[in-house]
Design an enzyme around this catalytic site. Structure first.
Site, PDB file in Angstrom:
ATOM      1  N   GLU A   1       9.355   2.040  11.248  1.00 61.50           N
ATOM      2  CA  GLU A   1       7.845   2.344  11.468  1.00 61.50           C
ATOM      3  C   GLU A   1       7.712   3.635  12.231  1.00 61.50           C
ATOM      4  O   GLU A   1       6.618   4.583  12.247  1.00 61.50           O
ATOM      5  CB  GLU A   1       7.174   0.987  11.831  1.00 61.50           C
ATOM      6  CG  GLU A   1       7.303  -0.277  10.908  1.00 61.50           C
ATOM      7  CD  GLU A   1       6.360  -0.218   9.598  1.00 61.50           C
ATOM      8  OE1 GLU A   1       5.590   1.231  10.412  1.00 61.50           O
ATOM      9  OE2 GLU A   1       6.103  -0.937   8.709  1.00 61.50           O
TER      10      GLU A   1
ATOM     11  N   ASP B   1       9.751   0.428  -2.482  1.00 56.17           N
ATOM     12  CA  ASP B   1       8.343   1.257  -2.530  1.00 56.17           C
ATOM     13  C   ASP B   1       8.895   3.045  -2.497  1.00 56.17           C
ATOM     14  O   ASP B   1       9.454   3.748  -2.757  1.00 56.17           O
ATOM     15  CB  ASP B   1       7.465   0.847  -2.444  1.00 56.17           C
ATOM     16  CG  ASP B   1       7.202   0.386  -0.741  1.00 56.17           C
ATOM     17  OD1 ASP B   1       8.140   0.780  -0.893  1.00 56.17           O
ATOM     18  OD2 ASP B   1       6.477   0.389  -0.923  1.00 56.17           O
TER      19      ASP B   1
ATOM     20  N   GLU C   1      -2.496 -10.239  -1.283  1.00 54.77           N
ATOM     21  CA  GLU C   1      -0.795  -9.555  -0.451  1.00 54.77           C
ATOM     22  C   GLU C   1       0.728  -9.392  -1.877  1.00 54.77           C
ATOM     23  O   GLU C   1       1.099  -8.537  -1.667  1.00 54.77           O
ATOM     24  CB  GLU C   1      -0.876  -9.791   0.862  1.00 54.77           C
ATOM     25  CG  GLU C   1       0.582  -9.437   1.349  1.00 54.77           C
ATOM     26  CD  GLU C   1       0.098  -7.977   2.195  1.00 54.77           C
ATOM     27  OE1 GLU C   1       0.997  -7.973   3.517  1.00 54.77           O
ATOM     28  OE2 GLU C   1      -0.305  -7.367   1.791  1.00 54.77           O
TER      29      GLU C   1
ATOM     30  N   GLU D   1      -3.105   1.397  -0.342  1.00 53.48           N
ATOM     31  CA  GLU D   1      -2.115   1.920  -1.544  1.00 53.48           C
ATOM     32  C   GLU D   1      -2.773   2.118  -2.853  1.00 53.48           C
ATOM     33  O   GLU D   1      -2.824   2.825  -3.298  1.00 53.48           O
ATOM     34  CB  GLU D   1      -0.926   1.558  -2.339  1.00 53.48           C
ATOM     35  CG  GLU D   1       0.084   1.080  -0.883  1.00 53.48           C
ATOM     36  CD  GLU D   1      -0.049   0.984   0.583  1.00 53.48           C
ATOM     37  OE1 GLU D   1       0.710   0.572   1.249  1.00 53.48           O
ATOM     38  OE2 GLU D   1      -0.400  -0.271   0.830  1.00 53.48           O
TER      39      GLU D   1
END
Length: 798
Positions: free
Chosen positions: A69, A215, A309, A327
């Site tokens: 992060e 991803d 989600e 996204e």
């Protein structure tokens, strides 16, 4: 924190678990938003923000943060901000800028480097910004596992840092991590798992997909080729991509598989993070599957206003949260850029309108706690401003709206802008001893790869023809398969459906069968079976059958549970912008059958517990009564306020600190007798949500709310378009509490205690259906894999 109108400071607010690892007391949102301000042509605000970062932000905090992060949000934000500042300086503005953001980026990069001190080169998942990973003062460095994306989403930021500064160290470490992941791929399937041991390189979780945990590893292989021009990255990406399309892609679905048995599905649901993949397919040049998957995601979005989600293969809600993830908007932008099909402008308008209608609150945009009810969470992650604003702006912007040519930049996974000119910048790589496995590159591997000069759509109807069958498929609902009892199974002396946890005779029967109850502090209980504690082998067998029947009954009742309800504050200054998740009652008015819900001003009942005739009945009449949980049955409370003339009731939990963030929703049961006489609606709020309502009442005195099955539009006239999807919840029946304050009882499963099953007091048992990462201990063991995946998703915020 857009509901409470203040920033979230780590340590000052209750911990949310791993999701707080993104917070390092380094002004996360400010840094993450820098290049958004520049892109939106807010030059003055950008310059002011840069000065604030340079002046106020410290990076040497004694705090443990997520390496992943911090890299994508903070290091990426500083590099994106630096790129914008340099661009503005070259155009004659911000002449005072002397690479201050770049110096801060290098300082941060050096603070992240200790995490890469492993034998494999894969980074530790966390690092202490001041002390690194070694020694007791770091309070980290003991972890053994990391997700594939966590280790494989470093190369863009670290390579950019090396090439901006001329220090090759950063790029070398990122390349080493990518090399290791590539070597550890499953050689037969050419897929990677979700979680890997950073020391041994063994796959901890062998499921493989394109969503949470993996991803951006695939994303960075392709984008590293675009930014750095290294053919090796494209070769690896194309090898993985061929396997993804062979095993994972089942248009329009993208389903996880096992890396060693790629023809075997690993789960029957998809997470929302895979919504980035159509955009990546556009960069690859593979437009057809991108259109198909995007259309499936759009139809799911239209059913629920936002992309849940996680959702099942028959497009039902699996996890109902939506933390304003960008996204889907990202893929919409890339598809529009590739096709110029105005259909995608309509998709973008839908996203924009839903954000303004359902997520906008006075102090920002609030994440959706439940897309079915429209309830909010006090959370607006930095990626919302860093990514969502960029992609929506770019989708609708004309060329003259842009202060620079975005084609000169690559977007990181956090949508930070890195200049493509870095491909020719020196990173002094000649001084690094790096060993790369070279391949004979097959020309066919580069077919249909960006830039793609082939004619995309000879027939203008082509994309429409692709979308139509997907639209109709999502509109259809697949029936759930009923549980079938194994034939010949005997019946225990006590039937699961008859069990009541406050019945002494039932408790004695359970004791004889080796089934015990463990009371928890919050009023719930655990049902645990130990065969060795039964009075006989026959009784132990009865106990096992009882537990099996209880679990089967719970699974059946899961399909019959009422969905959560909504309490929407509609009076000024809220105007419907605050929506609280509420638990339903199994009796009284069914709000799902009311087109308008029940609207009225709230008032506190006296007595507050509502367990006797109200002394302020004349005030309660015509209003919605607020009641405190405890002391008597829910149905008894409802009868007392109904007798006083109330039009509805809201029961507020008396367990301080309880919240729908961390606990399963309550479903209030009756009192064991006929409740047809109760005709008003009764809803349940946890302590935190109840306090929001009480504080509003304390400050504004006259507070009007709407009780409904889901949040209504701001004009309070038309319901949201989504259909509520049933989710399992804990069934609660309230009973008289003892002096310890223990109230309604339900069941909390425990780990390592043999067979167990959730059950409600005095009602048929129900299963805990809150899949939040913060309530792992309270969920059934059968869902352990799903929970681990969600915990990983929340941890990474990919």
């Amino acid at each position: 924190m857009p509901l409470t109108c203040r920033g979230r400071v780590r340590g000052l607010e209750p911990s949310r678990g791993d999701v707080d690892d993104a917070l390092g007391k380094f002004s996360l949102t400010l840094i993450d938003t820098l290049d958004t301000l520049a892109l939106l042509n807010k030059t003055a605000e950008f310059e002011k923000a840069v000065r604030r970062v340079v002046t106020d932000v410290r990076l040497d905090n004694d705090i443990v943060v997520s390496v992943f992060e911090t890299n994508i949000r903070v290091l990426g934000g500083l590099l994106g901000g630096h790129s914008m500042a340099v661009m503005l300086k070259e155009s004659g503005r911000m002449l005072w800028y002397q690479d201050e953001l770049l110096h801060m980026a290098k300082d941060l990069g050096l603070r992240l480097l200790p995490a890469f001190n492993t034998s494999s080169g894969l980074p530790y998942p966390r690092v202490n910004l001041r002390f690194g990973v070694r020694g007791p003062e770091t309070r980290t460095g003991t972890e053994t596992d990391t997700c594939t994306a966590c280790a494989g989403t470093i190369i863009l930021e670290f390579a950019a840092l090396s090439r901006f500064t001329g220090d090759p160290t950063f790029e070398a470490h990122a390349r080493r991590a990518l090399d290791f992941l590539w070597e550890k791929r499953q050689r037969n399937s050419n897929l990677v798992g979700t979680t890997i041991n950073i020391h041994s390189g063994e796959w901890v979780r062998r499921d493989s997909g394109v969503g949470a945990g993996i991803d951006s590893y695939y994303e960075y292989l392709l984008k590293a080729y675009i930014l750095l021009g290294d053919d090796q990255f494209l070769q690896r990406f194309n090898t993985h991509y061929a396997s993804i399309m062979k095993y994972i892609s089942q248009p329009p679905l993208l389903l996880d598989v096992h890396i060693h048995k790629p023809l075997l599905p690993a789960r029957t649901w998809m997470d929302s993070l895979l919504a980035f993949f159509p955009g990546l397919q556009v960069l690859k040049g593979d437009i057809r599957p991108a259109i198909e998957t995007h259309e499936m995601l759009y139809q799911v979005t239209k059913k629920h206003n936002f992309l849940p989600e996680a959702f099942t293969t028959d497009f039902r809600v699996h996890w109902a949260q939506h933390p304003l993830r960008p996204e889907f908007a990202e893929s919409t932008y890339f598809l529009y850029k590739a096709t110029r099909d105005p259909y995608y402008l309509e998709v973008g308008r839908t996203i924009l309108e839903n954000l303004n209608r359902f997520a906008r609150v006075p102090c920002g945009f609030a994440a959706m706690k439940d897309v079915r009810t429209g309830s909010h969470e006090d959370r607006m992650d930095s990626f919302f401003l860093a990514e969502m604003f960029k992609y929506l702006f770019l989708l609708f912007a004309e060329e003259e709206d842009l202060p620079f040519n975005v084609e000169d930049y690559i977007f990181t996974t956090e949508a930070h802008l890195l200049p493509l000119s870095l491909s020719t910048a020196s990173n002094s790589q000649a001084t690094i001893k790096l060993t790369f496995l070279r391949y004979e590159l097959d020309d066919s591997n580069f077919e249909w790869t960006c830039p793609n000069t082939r004619l995309l759509f000879p027939d203008p109807a082509f994309p429409r023809n692709l979308r139509e069958p997907i639209r109709s498929a999502v509109d259809k609902s697949c029936a759930q398969v009923e549980m079938i009892r194994n034939p010949g199974m005997g019946r225990p002396p006590l039937r699961a459906q008859d069990f009541m946890a406050n019945n002494p005779e039932h408790l004695e029967l359970l004791r004889r069968m080796g089934v015990s109850l463990i009371h928890l502090k919050d009023g719930r209980v655990q049902l645990v079976q130990h065969a060795t504690q039964a009075v006989s082998a026959v009784a132990a067998e009865d106990g096992m059958r009882f537990m099996q029947e209880m679990m089967e009954l719970s699974s059946q009742q899961q399909k019959e549970q009422l969905p959560p309800r909504a309490v929407q504050i509609i009076s000024p200054p809220f105007f419907g912008r605050v929506v609280l998740t509420a638990g339903p009652a199994q009796f009284g008015m069914d709000l799902s059958k009311s087109s308008s819900g029940v609207r009225g001003f709230v008032t506190i009942a006296e007595p507050y517990n509502g367990c006797s005739v109200l002394s302020n009945g004349e005030i309660v009449a015509g209003r919605i009564a607020l009641l405190q949980r405890g002391q008597c049955m829910f149905a008894e409370k409802a009868r007392h306020i109904q007798k006083a003339g109330a039009i509805g009731g809201i029961v507020i939990d008396d367990n301080e600190g309880s919240s729908s963030d961390t606990a399963p929703l309550f479903q209030m049961a009756g009192d064991g007798r006929n409740t047809d006489d109760v005709t008003l609606p009764l809803l349940f709020l946890f302590h935190k949500e109840g306090n929001i309502l009480l504080e509003a009442l304390k400050e504004y005195r006259e507070v009007e709310v709407l009780l409904s099955d889901k949040a209504r539009d701001r004009d309070h006239t038309s319901p949201a378009s989504s259909e509520p999807v049933h989710q399992s919840q804990v069934t609660i029946q309230e009973q008289t509490t003892d002096d310890s304050g223990v109230g309604p009882e339900s069941v909390q499963p425990a780990e390592g205690l043999g067979s167990y099953v959730p059950v409600a007091v005095g009602e048929e048992p129900a299963v805990d259906g809150d899949h939040s990462s913060q309530s792992v201990d309270s969920l059934m063991a059968d869902w352990e894999e799903d929970l681990e995946a969600f915990k990983q998703m929340e941890k990474d915020e990919l």
